[in-house]
Structure formats: C-alpha cells, structure tokens
Enzyme design. Structure first.
Site, PDB file in Angstrom:
ATOM      1  N   GLU B  46       0.803  -1.232   0.000  1.00 46.79           N
ATOM      2  CA  GLU B  46       0.000   0.000   0.000  1.00 46.79           C
ATOM      3  C   GLU B  46       0.834   1.279   0.000  1.00 46.79           C
ATOM      4  OE1 GLU B  46      -0.282  -2.408   2.356  1.00 46.79           O
ATOM      5  OE2 GLU B  46      -0.559  -1.559   4.371  1.00 46.79           O
ATOM      6  N   ASN B  47       2.152   1.156   0.195  1.00 49.22           N
ATOM      7  CA  ASN B  47       2.989   2.342   0.061  1.00 49.22           C
ATOM      8  C   ASN B  47       3.336   2.637  -1.400  1.00 49.22           C
ATOM      9  OD1 ASN B  47       4.492  -0.092   0.378  1.00 49.22           O
ATOM     10  ND2 ASN B  47       6.362   1.102   0.598  1.00 49.22           N
TER      11      ASN B  47
END
Lengths: 233, 218
Positions: B46-47
């Site tokens: 998710e980064n």
C-alpha cells in the site's frame, strides 16, 4: 521557465515560523526530506504541527524534531517505530491525531485539488468516526472527511529541474506528490537537480506548478528501517 | 495445532490464479512464500507498488524500495509504482481481490479489532481501516486464543474496532472458519490433532458445526 532554485535547506526553510502547519513526505524513512528536517532542527522552530504518515524513528527523520520538542502535534497513520513518540503521547506532552492511511493520503490530495470534503468507508463504525457526518450511498455507510492543507509542504524527490518538475524513485514516491500540491509554499529537495529540458515531460510525477522552492540536497543517509535480504537471487 | 508457518501455508491454499493481493504485516507476509509457483498473482504494497518480489540479495538492497512493513524488497518484472493516494484509490475502489491480515479479535458478525489496545499500544491503524472497509474478500490470520487462554473469536469485540462486518474467513492455529453473516463462525476444518470439542471450548462466539469436520490437508 520560472527558476525556483534556492541555495540549500537552510535557505529553503528560513521563513518557516513557530506554530506552522507542515506536511512532510515519506513512508517510514523512505522518501523523507532529510536535509530540510535537519535544517528545521538547526533553526529550532517550535510548536510545529507535522502532517506525515509516520513520525520517524528515535534518532532519524521527524523523530529528531520530536526529541528536541519542536513538535506540538502529529497527524499520522502509524507511529509504531518511535519510543520517544509513544512516551510523549502517553504523558500528554504531544497532541496526536491518528488517521487511516488512505484517508490521510486522500485528505492531502483533496487539499491540493480544491476539494473541501469527500466520503470514504474507512473508519465507519470505529472511533475514527466520532463526530463525523455519516451518509449512505448504495446501501453502504461512508464518513465525511475534510481536506488537509499546509502552510509549508516539504517533499523529497529523486530528480527535479530548476522549474520544480519532479521525478520520484521506487516506493519513495508515497505521500510526496499529494503533499506537494497541498502546501501554500512547497519546498522540494532532490538528489539531483537538472536544467530545464533534461527531464522527459512524459515522465514527470509532480508538475512544477506545485513547487515554489527547490534545491539539491546533500549527504543523503537514506536509512533503512528493516533490512531484509535473501541468500539466493 | 498449526504454527505460524502452518497458518500461512493454509491461507496460501485460498489464493487463486489472477488475483491481486494485499498482505498485512506478520503471518500474512509469510503467505507469499507458499503461493504455488504455477499461479500468476500480483502482490500489492500500500505504500505504492504492485508486484512485490522476494527480499533482495545483500548487494541489491535499495533504500528506495520497501514494503508496507518497511522491509527492503525487490520488484517483479512488470511491476508498477504509484503514490499513496493512487494506492488507496485501488484499494477503496475494490480493485484488490484479496486482503490477508492479522487480528487481535474477530466477532461472529465479522467485525475485526487489530489496531489499538487502550492505554497500552498506540501505534496507529496504518492502512488497516481502509483495507477492511473496502476489500472484496478478507482472510484473517490469527491465534484462536490469547496467551492466557481467552478466546479471540468473540460474540462482540472488546477492543477498539478496525472495521464492521468485513471478515469472511479465519485461519487460526486450531481451525479454518467462515464468518456467516447473521449466523456465526462456521467450522470448516480442524488443525491436525485438534478435536471439534477443543475448538468449541476455544470459541466464545457462536460456532456452527455441521457434519464431519475434516482435518486441514497440506
């Protein structure tokens, strides 16, 4: 093209006053504006509100500003790697607003894009929802969340040109593009500053319109939080 | 009883060809090691990465390439990189097929608590609330009971909630269970050497047992 180059980090942050609201790019220690954080530390500016996904570690990144008690409030999604942060929070010395990570990203994006509020399902039914408007769309409940904007946004890119066009590298992009757009004044520090025309316009991640000041940083440490390796390729 | 590796291996059996998958920190990260090589799947971080590869070799560690657990990683051929806003856009937009994450408590309604222990742990929710609010399919990897023997599969969560009515399947050290909305925890499989009675005792929420319950097969 407009030239936005300043000499160094000290010059870039020189007018950041006490009690300013800052956005600082980065995820963990990846893609953080190391040079400007050090310059803020040296300048000794106090009472800062820092909007940043994380709060660094005890001796690096925003952790340095926490240690020197320059931060009044943190707005973050995850602060687990910082013992000094946890101590200041539990003792009430530091105000903290914890926000779901996607909501934080979108609130920054909304701030830069002129959207004062939006609805997201994240946090519905949790303590994050307290005091927030809930609305139902197609049978599902959503929370209204407001934009975030900053007096100064400080971002870090891999390459940038003198007019502020930026290119990030790897997962160091993270929050930097949205924060770049959400600052009244946005400072970009880059590993390599190149002349106008040197970057391919097809591959610009942050257009220069969002950037007011840019400089080439130095002595990047790029510290790794969790070095994990495998034996064979 | 299953150890962490066993839980990860069992969850890996749920993975299907063509899935885009988000793996949480801890046991979920281990699942990647047991996905059959014959399946084509893409792991989301998710980064800002689609296409997480294995950990790098010593000479190829890159501080600009980390996963959501801040571990150094590599990229698979065909990866793509993007901002956190784009990343959570694809999560909220329902484009990620499967989310696997850890939990401290799950209720029989499928509520999950995994981000805060009041007065003790103040680390933050990270992306967990966004993920559980939007994922099409959520599998939870967790211990069935706490160290002092208290059930973590409850009628109602006691810890601060991360998301409501979202968990679909649970793999614990004792069992594999489905969460059936409005009904409870449906027992599907037993861990090797564990009896249905033992699972009943370890489950505070409503447990549905229908017919013979097979042992987990690897």
């Amino acid at each position: 093209m407009i030239n936005k180059v300043v000499a160094n980090a000290e010059g870039a942050v020189k007018d950041i006053p006490d009690n300013a609201v800052l956005m600082l790019g980065g995820f963990g220690l990846c893609g953080i504006p190391e040079n400007c954080i050090n310059a803020l530390l040296k300048k000794g500016v106090k009472g800062l509100t820092c909007i940043s996904n994380n709060a660094g570690v005890d001796d690096f990144g925003i952790g340095l500003l926490l240690k020197s008690r320059q931060v009044k409030k943190m707005i973050s999604s995850y602060v687990g790697e910082n013992a000094e942060f946890e101590r200041q929070l539990l003792s009430g010395e530091l105000e903290v607003e914890l926000i779901p990570q996607g909501t934080l990203a979108e609130r920054c994006r909304a701030g830069g894009a002129g959207i004062p509020a939006f609805f997201t399902p994240a946090g519905y039914g949790t303590e994050v929802a307290e005091g927030k408007e809930v609305r139902e769309f197609d049978g599902k409940k959503y929370l209204m969340e407001h934009w975030l904007r900053a007096d100064f946004s400080i971002v870090k890119a891999w390459k940038g040109d003198t007019s502020g066009n930026l290119v990030y590298r790897g997962t160091a992009r993270n929050f930097n593009p949205m924060m770049a757009a959400a600052g009244k004044i946005t400072i970009a520090e880059v590993e390599e500053l190149v002349p106008v025309g040197a970057l391919d316009p097809n591959n610009i991640h942050t257009p220069g319109i969002y950037i007011q000041r840019i400089f080439q940083g130095k002595n990047y440490e790029k510290r790794i939080e969790q070095k994990t390796v495998s034996k064979s390729a | 009883m299953l150890d962490k590796i066993g839980i990860a291996k069992r969850i890996a059996q749920e993975v299907q060809d063509g899935m885009y998958i988000n793996l949480g920190i801890g046991i979920p990260t281990l699942v990647a090691n047991y996905i059959p090589k014959s399946l084509n799947v893409v792991l989301q971080s998710e980064n800002g990465l689609l296409g997480i590869g294995p950990f790098p070799t010593e000479g190829h560690v890159d501080p600009d390439l980390i996963n959501a657990g801040k571990q150094t990683i590599t990229m698979m051929p065909g990866s793509s990189l993007f901002s956190s806003a784009e990343s959570f856009g694809m999560i909220r937009g329902g484009h990620v097929d499967l989310t696997i994450l850890g939990a401290m408590e799950v209720s029989e309604a499928g509520d999950i608590a995994n981000w805060k222990v009041p007065g003790k742990m103040v680390k933050g929710m990270g992306g967990a609330m966004d993920l559980v609010a939007s994922a099409k399919h959520i599998i939870v990897a967790m211990q069935h009971c706490s160290k002092d023997g208290a059930s973590k599969l409850l009628k109602k969560c006691t810890l601060p909630i991360t998301g409501l009515k979202c968990v679909k399947k649970i793999v614990t050290d004792l069992a594999v269970l489905d969460v059936v909305p409005g009904v409870g925890f449906k027992l599907l499989e037993r861990a090797p050497g564990i009896s249905v009675d033992e699972i009943k005792k370890a489950t505070e929420g409503k447990l549905i047992v229908e017919g013979e319950i097979p042992e987990i097969k690897f």
